[in-house]
Design a protein around this motif. Structure first.
Motif, PDB file in Angstrom:
ATOM      1  N   TRP A 295      -1.730  14.065  -0.475  1.00 18.54           N
ATOM      2  CA  TRP A 295      -1.870  13.541  -1.835  1.00 18.54           C
ATOM      3  C   TRP A 295      -1.856  12.018  -1.871  1.00 18.54           C
ATOM      4  N   PRO A 296      -0.928  11.328  -1.228  1.00 20.01           N
ATOM      5  CA  PRO A 296      -1.062   9.865  -1.174  1.00 20.01           C
ATOM      6  C   PRO A 296      -2.296   9.408  -0.398  1.00 20.01           C
ATOM      7  N   ALA A 297      -2.727  10.203   0.594  1.00 19.77           N
ATOM      8  CA  ALA A 297      -3.910   9.810   1.373  1.00 19.77           C
ATOM      9  C   ALA A 297      -5.185   9.846   0.544  1.00 19.77           C
ATOM     10  N   ASN A 298      -5.184  10.606  -0.549  1.00 22.18           N
ATOM     11  CA  ASN A 298      -6.371  10.731  -1.381  1.00 22.18           C
ATOM     12  C   ASN A 298      -6.379   9.758  -2.556  1.00 22.18           C
ATOM     13  N   THR A 299      -5.668   8.661  -2.420  1.00 20.49           N
ATOM     14  CA  THR A 299      -5.673   7.584  -3.413  1.00 20.49           C
ATOM     15  C   THR A 299      -6.382   6.376  -2.819  1.00 20.49           C
ATOM     16  N   PRO A 300      -6.817   5.417  -3.656  1.00 22.63           N
ATOM     17  CA  PRO A 300      -7.457   4.203  -3.109  1.00 22.63           C
ATOM     18  C   PRO A 300      -6.568   3.464  -2.111  1.00 22.63           C
TER      19      PRO A 300
ATOM     20  N   LEU B  24       0.829  -1.209   0.000  1.00 21.38           N
ATOM     21  CA  LEU B  24       0.000   0.000   0.000  1.00 21.38           C
ATOM     22  C   LEU B  24       0.861   1.255   0.000  1.00 21.38           C
ATOM     23  N   SER B  25       1.972   1.217   0.766  1.00 23.74           N
ATOM     24  CA  SER B  25       2.839   2.390   0.855  1.00 23.74           C
ATOM     25  C   SER B  25       3.472   2.726  -0.492  1.00 23.74           C
ATOM     26  N   LYS B  26       3.685   1.721  -1.341  1.00 27.63           N
ATOM     27  CA  LYS B  26       4.222   1.953  -2.684  1.00 27.63           C
ATOM     28  C   LYS B  26       3.126   2.441  -3.627  1.00 27.63           C
ATOM     29  N   LYS B  27       1.999   1.733  -3.592  1.00 25.29           N
ATOM     30  CA  LYS B  27       0.928   2.022  -4.548  1.00 25.29           C
ATOM     31  C   LYS B  27       0.316   3.396  -4.332  1.00 25.29           C
ATOM     32  N   MET B  28       0.245   3.872  -3.070  1.00 24.41           N
ATOM     33  CA  MET B  28      -0.424   5.158  -2.845  1.00 24.41           C
ATOM     34  C   MET B  28       0.365   6.312  -3.466  1.00 24.41           C
TER      35      MET B  28
END
Length: 454
Positions: free
Chosen positions: A133-138, A72-76
């Motif tokens: 910005w990463p927090a606003n991804t799936p 998840l840390s990579k994908k976000m």
């Protein structure tokens, strides 16, 4: 939306316009990556030769030890759209490790005021500027709901809080136009929000003749007090039928709704509810963490208010009565409503998720049994948002409070609160102050907020 303009919906003004935020974050990234042999357009990892604070390495170790979190840390970060043709106006952080490297700088950086054209704000939520910005991804949605992740973020925020309570944090408590909290522009902002025309030192307890205006730390400035007598409860508001504003704050309703007609009232406030994509229902059991007193507020009334970063940040009793119970609820730091994710993310994290945060964010609950019997039980909820999560309560169960007495405070940034009233209590809310020359229409602390209709 232009990055040069303030957000279309930014009640607390916790961050300046987007281009200024991007410049701030991208400059920190450049500083963190200084000397790296790798291209800046590639994701970087923590440098094993650098000794990072334990709160940073502990967070990284948690993520690296859990394959699900690591993915998840990579994908976000991969899910953030990139505008390569104009990197100065968008977010350039490329990896979770890069975010941690920036945190390492922020932990010991004094907050400052930032300006750009007509926009002016303090970056009082710098971690949010990095993580929004990463927090606003799936993937970010899932990552920032993880309990372990929130525990590690809490450790980081607590260390930053310790710095803000130290003398080293006072660097910008001055009148400089380059970041000063007492610069003419920011003093005007504080005065506008407070609806005050006189010298700032006659409103707040401070002294411009003393270094750092007499404050021992940046946090001491943030929780500054009003001068005695500046926000009294008026004699006409002393009777129990009147509720006064517990904070220097404006009303918050759902996006697209109006105050006061759309304050959530009986019939709409459910015991349990599901947070669907476009709506942010109030769920009493979630807001109150399934406390045994929760049922008294089902189908009652919820009033929510927001505080600007330029406002007074202490809380006061909205009624006279006895403290029946106090509770501190740990929660999430960067979880947002999914409907405000990409392609049009909330530009300031908490702004468009205000109602949702009442049920998931860190918060303090203060239950007050009213002297005025028709009011019954009233609950004040202090809502911590993002790194603004230090809710300090100064009253105890069984103690008595008079209307207007101080009951606690926020540390480290602007935030929000709720007042919950029981089912069967009918209220008429006051209209907002109409000040044509002042765009910031807030209720002053201890001014009349609502009347009980019997």
């Amino acid at each position: 939306m232009s990055t040069e303009k303030p957000y279309p919906f930014a009640p607390g003004e916790w961050l300046p316009p987007l281009s200024r935020v991007f410049n701030y974050v991208n400059t920190l990234r450049d500083e963190a990556l200084n000397g790296s042999p790798y291209s800046k357009d590639q994701p970087h990892s923590l440098d094993p030769k650098v000794k990072y604070p334990k709160v940073i390495t502990d967070f990284r170790d948690l993520v690296k030890s859990d394959p699900g979190l690591e993915e998840l840390s990579k994908k976000m970060f991969e899910e953030i759209p990139r505008f390569e043709n104009d990197p100065t106006k968008f977010y350039n952080v490329r990896s979770f490790d890069e975010a941690l490297m920036i945190f390492n700088i922020i932990l010991f950086q004094s907050p400052s005021v930032m300006t750009l054209n007509s926009g002016l704000s303090g970056i009082t939520v710098p971690f949010n500027a990095v993580l929004n910005w990463p927090a606003n991804t799936p993937s970010g949605n899932e990552f920032f709901l993880n309990e372990g992740v929130n525990e590690k973020i809490k450790d980081i925020v607590n260390q930053w809080g310790a710095f803000l309570q130290s003398p080293a944090s006072r660097a910008h408590l001055n009148t400089s136009d380059n970041g000063g909290w007492f610069s003419p522009a920011y003093v005007k902002r504080m005065k506008d929000y407070a609806q005050w025309d006189g010298p700032i030192e006659e409103l707040y307890v401070c002294d411009p003749t003393i270094d750092y205006w007499g404050f021992a730390s940046w946090d001491a400035f943030f929780v500054r007090r009003f001068r005695p007598g500046r926000r009294p409860v008026q004699d006409k508001d002393e009777p129990g039928i009147y509720i006064v504003s517990p904070c220097e704050a404006g009303p918050q309703v759902e996006e697209g709704k109006q105050y006061p007609e759309d304050v959530r009232t009986k019939g709409n406030v459910q015991a349990r509810d599901t947070f669907w994509l476009k709506g942010q229902p109030y769920s009493i059991f979630d807001m109150l963490n399934y406390d045994g007193l929760s049922r008294r507020f089902v189908f009652g009334t919820v009033y929510q208010g927001w505080l600007s970063s330029a406002c007074y940040h202490r809380w006061h009793a909205p009624i006279s009565g006895t403290i029946k119970k106090v509770a501190l609820i740990p929660g999430t730091y960067y979880s947002t409503v999914m409907s405000h994710n990409y392609p049009e993310p909330d530009p300031s994290g908490p702004n468009l998720s205000q109602l949702y945060l009442t049920s998931v964010a860190t918060r303090a609950l203060i239950f007050i049994e009213a002297d005025y019997q028709p009011l019954g039980l009233v609950c004040f909820i202090a809502i911590g948002m993002n790194e603004i999560s230090s809710c300090e309560v100064i009253v105890k169960e069984g103690s008595r409070v008079n209307k207007g007495d101080e009951i606690g405070m926020f540390h480290m940034g602007g935030s929000a609160f709720c007042l919950l009233f029981e089912n069967g209590v009918n209220l008429k809310f006051e209209p907002l102050p109409d000040i044509p020359s002042n765009p910031h229409k807030l209720f002053k602390l201890n001014s009349r907020l609502a009347t009980v209709i019997t």
